[in-house]
Scaffold this active site. Structure first.
Site, PDB file in Angstrom:
ATOM      1  N   LYS A  33       0.978  -1.130  -0.155  1.00 51.18           N
ATOM      2  CA  LYS A  33       0.177   0.055  -0.260  1.00 51.18           C
ATOM      3  C   LYS A  33       0.957   1.367  -0.103  1.00 51.18           C
ATOM      4  O   LYS A  33       0.355   2.390  -0.210  1.00 51.18           O
ATOM      5  CB  LYS A  33      -1.010   0.012   1.269  1.00 51.18           C
ATOM      6  CG  LYS A  33      -2.139  -0.890   0.933  1.00 51.18           C
ATOM      7  CD  LYS A  33      -3.242  -0.700   2.171  1.00 51.18           C
ATOM      8  CE  LYS A  33      -4.248  -1.763   1.851  1.00 51.18           C
ATOM      9  NZ  LYS A  33      -5.331  -1.665   2.794  1.00 51.18           N
TER      10      LYS A  33
ATOM     11  N   LYS B  28      -4.307 -11.218  -6.481  1.00 52.08           N
ATOM     12  CA  LYS B  28      -5.532 -11.315  -5.462  1.00 52.08           C
ATOM     13  C   LYS B  28      -6.575 -10.398  -6.018  1.00 52.08           C
ATOM     14  O   LYS B  28      -6.517  -9.377  -6.396  1.00 52.08           O
ATOM     15  CB  LYS B  28      -5.192 -11.476  -4.055  1.00 52.08           C
ATOM     16  CG  LYS B  28      -5.040  -9.916  -3.663  1.00 52.08           C
ATOM     17  CD  LYS B  28      -5.215 -10.226  -1.971  1.00 52.08           C
ATOM     18  CE  LYS B  28      -5.182  -8.527  -1.736  1.00 52.08           C
ATOM     19  NZ  LYS B  28      -4.712  -8.430  -0.341  1.00 52.08           N
TER      20      LYS B  28
ATOM     21  N   LYS C 269     -10.095  -4.674  -4.007  1.00 54.94           N
ATOM     22  CA  LYS C 269     -10.910  -3.417  -4.492  1.00 54.94           C
ATOM     23  C   LYS C 269     -10.201  -2.542  -5.086  1.00 54.94           C
ATOM     24  O   LYS C 269     -10.276  -1.616  -5.733  1.00 54.94           O
ATOM     25  CB  LYS C 269     -11.403  -2.796  -2.867  1.00 54.94           C
ATOM     26  CG  LYS C 269     -12.581  -3.292  -2.175  1.00 54.94           C
ATOM     27  CD  LYS C 269     -12.866  -2.646  -0.908  1.00 54.94           C
ATOM     28  CE  LYS C 269     -13.671  -3.860  -0.040  1.00 54.94           C
ATOM     29  NZ  LYS C 269     -13.505  -3.411   1.305  1.00 54.94           N
TER      30      LYS C 269
END
Ligand code: AMP
Ligand code: TRP
Length: 356
Positions: free
Chosen positions: A117, A204, A207
């Site tokens: 992130k 994976k 969102k």
């Protein structure tokens, strides 16, 4: 509630629509575990965690309520489980601070999720993103949870939670006769702990890659289209081989999780048929499996949102003036129950670390 049953807790971030990975890795399992009757269950909306990523403040209350509604629509039952909102329980943030004191910087720097992130640069990433796993540890440890159902991407955070529990218990032992402050939690994974993305089966479903997501609120037309377009592998044989055929293997896992048919039987049934036919049939399986969730959500939706300000309702395309605040009442009751448990544990922690 039977106080002898072990405690189970999990949360999901309210940051956009839920996708099939959330469902097969977590939410569907929450409901099954709740209905097994073996646990005292807590399910919460991890709104504090969701602030660590860019978001629109006006959207957040809607996202929180929408996730709580999804919990109910999926079958989480406030009579059986405690449903609450993380930010309504001050002890989560307070315990995070205390756990920060025993958390080595290096442990957090290793976290895969943080590394992913903060790809644009760890130096400019916000401290909340860095501290995210410690807040998650606080969420779990406050309730004395033994079990935590999550997807595979959360295992590293759970391992840190166990480390912090152990470290705290050793560093701040109870006075003679007192038990350990924290319980070391275990993860509960499903058969689909890591659903892969439809557009790239090596990543994976997430969102942050909406193009590869099947959302729980998707229309039948969207589900058919997305599955027809899903990346498959070279060759045309429907066969389970995650390493060489990650695309079709991922779709087979979806089929297995949502139908009552064993994977090998599905493979045998499609032996001389191509990918296209399997994908078409899979779309119908997904549509059928999600229909009860979608229908229940729709019936819950309009009245549940009536507690929002008129402006937010209008933006969401919902009517104003309805006074039904059942959802709000459910959350208020859950918050109250959770708060009592969390406050008690926090008081114990404060005493152990030498705070008034
Ligand atoms: P999040 O949306 O990050 O709050 O995730 C909510 C839950 O869904 C967590 O337990 C995750 O581990 C799980 N989850 C998220 N993505 C996937 C995926 N692709 N496959 C399986 N589980 C997932
Ligand atoms: N970090 C989890 C996720 O992104 C959400 C979460 C927050 C959670 N606190 C938790 C899950 C505590 C289980 C237990 O999926």
């Amino acid at each position: 509630m039977d106080t002898k049953k072990p405690i189970l807790i999990s949360g999901i971030q309210p940051s956009g629509q839920l996708h099939l990975g959330n469902y097969l890795g977590a939410l569907k399992n929450f409901v099954e575990l709740q209905n097994s009757g073996k646990y005292r269950c807590y399910f919460f909306v991890a709104d504090l965690h969701s602030l660590t990523e860019d978001y629109e403040p006006k959207e957040k209350p809607k996202q929180v309520l929408d996730l709580a509604l999804s919990y109910l629509a999926a079958g989480i039952d406030p009579k059986k489980s405690t449903i609450f909102v993380q930010s309504a329980i001050p002890a989560h943030a307070e315990l995070t601070w205390i756990l920060n004191i025993i958390t080595p910087l290096g442990e957090l720097r290793r976290m895969t999720q943080f590394k992913e992130k903060s790809k644009t640069g760890a130096e400019s990433a916000n401290v909340g993103l860095f501290d995210y796993p410690v807040l998650m540890a606080a969420d779990i440890l406050l309730y004395g949870a033994k079990y935590v159902p999550v997807g595979e991407d959360q295992l590293q955070h759970l391992e840190l939670t166990r480390t912090l529990a152990r470290k705290f218990n050793a560093k701040f032992p109870a006075r003679a006769g007192g038990g350990k402050t924290f319980v070391e939690p275990q993860s509960l994974l499903t058969k689909v702990p890591r659903l892969m993305s439809l557009d790239d089966p090596t990543k994976k479903m997430s969102k942050s890659r909406p193009a590869g997501c099947l959302f729980l609120d998707d229309s039948p037309a969207a589900i058919r289209e997305k599955l027809a377009r899903a990346t498959t592998d070279s060759g045309k044989e429907v066969r389970y081989a995650p390493d060489t055929k990650p695309g079709i293997s991922n779709l087979l896992k979806i089929h297995e999780a949502l139908s009552s048919e064993a994977l090998q039987l599905t493979v045998a049934r499609y032996k001389n048929k191509g990918y296209a036919e399997f994908k078409r049939d899979l779309a119908e399986t997904v549509i059928k499996a999600l229909a009860p969730f979608q229908a229940k959500k729709k019936t819950l939706k309009a009245p549940a949102f009536a507690c929002l300000p008129a402006e937010a309702l209008a933006q969401a395309g919902l009517r104003t003036g309805r006074q039904n605040s059942k959802l709000k009442a459910i959350l208020a009751a859950g918050n109250k129950k959770a708060n009592a448990v969390a406050e008690k544990k926090l008081a114990e922690v404060k005493e152990r670390v030498g705070l008034f």
